[in-house]
Design a protein around this motif. Sequence first.
Motif, PDB file in Angstrom:
ATOM      1  N   ILE A 182       0.838  -1.203   0.000  1.00 18.70           N
ATOM      2  CA  ILE A 182       0.000   0.000   0.000  1.00 18.70           C
ATOM      3  C   ILE A 182       0.869   1.248   0.000  1.00 18.70           C
ATOM      4  N   ALA A 183       1.935   1.224   0.799  1.00 10.13           N
ATOM      5  CA  ALA A 183       2.848   2.366   0.854  1.00 10.13           C
ATOM      6  C   ALA A 183       3.511   2.589  -0.501  1.00 10.13           C
ATOM      7  N   ALA A 184       3.906   1.498  -1.171  1.00  8.83           N
ATOM      8  CA  ALA A 184       4.556   1.613  -2.479  1.00  8.83           C
ATOM      9  C   ALA A 184       3.596   2.164  -3.521  1.00  8.83           C
ATOM     10  N   VAL A 185       2.370   1.651  -3.518  1.00  5.60           N
ATOM     11  CA  VAL A 185       1.355   2.112  -4.472  1.00  5.60           C
ATOM     12  C   VAL A 185       1.032   3.589  -4.239  1.00  5.60           C
ATOM     13  N   THR A 186       0.889   3.963  -2.977  1.00  5.94           N
ATOM     14  CA  THR A 186       0.557   5.358  -2.645  1.00  5.94           C
ATOM     15  C   THR A 186       1.672   6.304  -3.082  1.00  5.94           C
ATOM     16  N   ASP A 187       2.921   5.895  -2.838  1.00  3.05           N
ATOM     17  CA  ASP A 187       4.057   6.719  -3.235  1.00  3.05           C
ATOM     18  C   ASP A 187       4.123   6.870  -4.761  1.00  3.05           C
ATOM     19  N   LEU A 188       3.907   5.777  -5.483  1.00  2.22           N
ATOM     20  CA  LEU A 188       3.923   5.830  -6.945  1.00  2.22           C
ATOM     21  C   LEU A 188       2.790   6.701  -7.474  1.00  2.22           C
ATOM     22  N   ALA A 189       1.622   6.598  -6.852  1.00  3.84           N
ATOM     23  CA  ALA A 189       0.475   7.410  -7.295  1.00  3.84           C
ATOM     24  C   ALA A 189       0.778   8.891  -7.178  1.00  3.84           C
ATOM     25  N   GLU A 190       1.475   9.277  -6.108  1.00  5.52           N
ATOM     26  CA  GLU A 190       1.829  10.690  -5.928  1.00  5.52           C
ATOM     27  C   GLU A 190       2.846  11.134  -6.978  1.00  5.52           C
TER      28      GLU A 190
END
Length: 221
Positions: A182-190
């Motif tokens: 989730i942290a990786a996906v959130t960072d990539l989305a930003e």
Amino acid sequence: GDARWRAGDMNAARASFEEAADVARRLDDGEMLARAALGYVIGLGGFLLFARFEAGVTGAGLLEEALAALPEADSPLRAAVLARLAIEIYHSSDVERRVRLSSEAVEMSRRLGDSEAVVTALHARHWALGSPEMIQERLENTGEMLELAAETGNQEFAFLAHNSRFHCFLELCDGPAIDGEIAAVTDLAEHIHQPFYRWHAGCLQVIRAILDGRFADAERL
């Protein structure tokens, strides 16, 4: 159509891809039809799974038409259509065809040595192999997807890989690994900074909050 999807305007994106498909039919251009069909399903939310919000024409129908119009020889475009079709029939009862289509896509993309085609095919394979006993193969595929994302520097590939890994760890009930994805996906989305990716990252955060019983947080998210 692609620009409209990336701007978050799903209805305009759908109309653009449908118009492109009509033009391709009039020109009898199989490659253009395939690109329009791929854009249609991706533009309607099919970047991560199957197309949503369909009205009238269906993504699966467009892809079937495109597949018939393309030459049978190996090509990145044909591999992508095979892969996307495997995803679009995710809810059909024809599991054998879904697995066969995804296998064809993987084999073709590997013969071509095309990184984008391989990632697309492995992503389709992830959903085609949805049964629990195939979890390890799916997890291994996400590892290869991450390697290709790193090699190419493609953040969208990385997003697909981490999202697929999230679903694997969800099935395995691995809380710390879920949080990491989730942290990786959130960072990539930003970093990608487009509505669809940020929306989907929020969806995963909602799932985690519900699993934790944090219902007020889930509703806020």
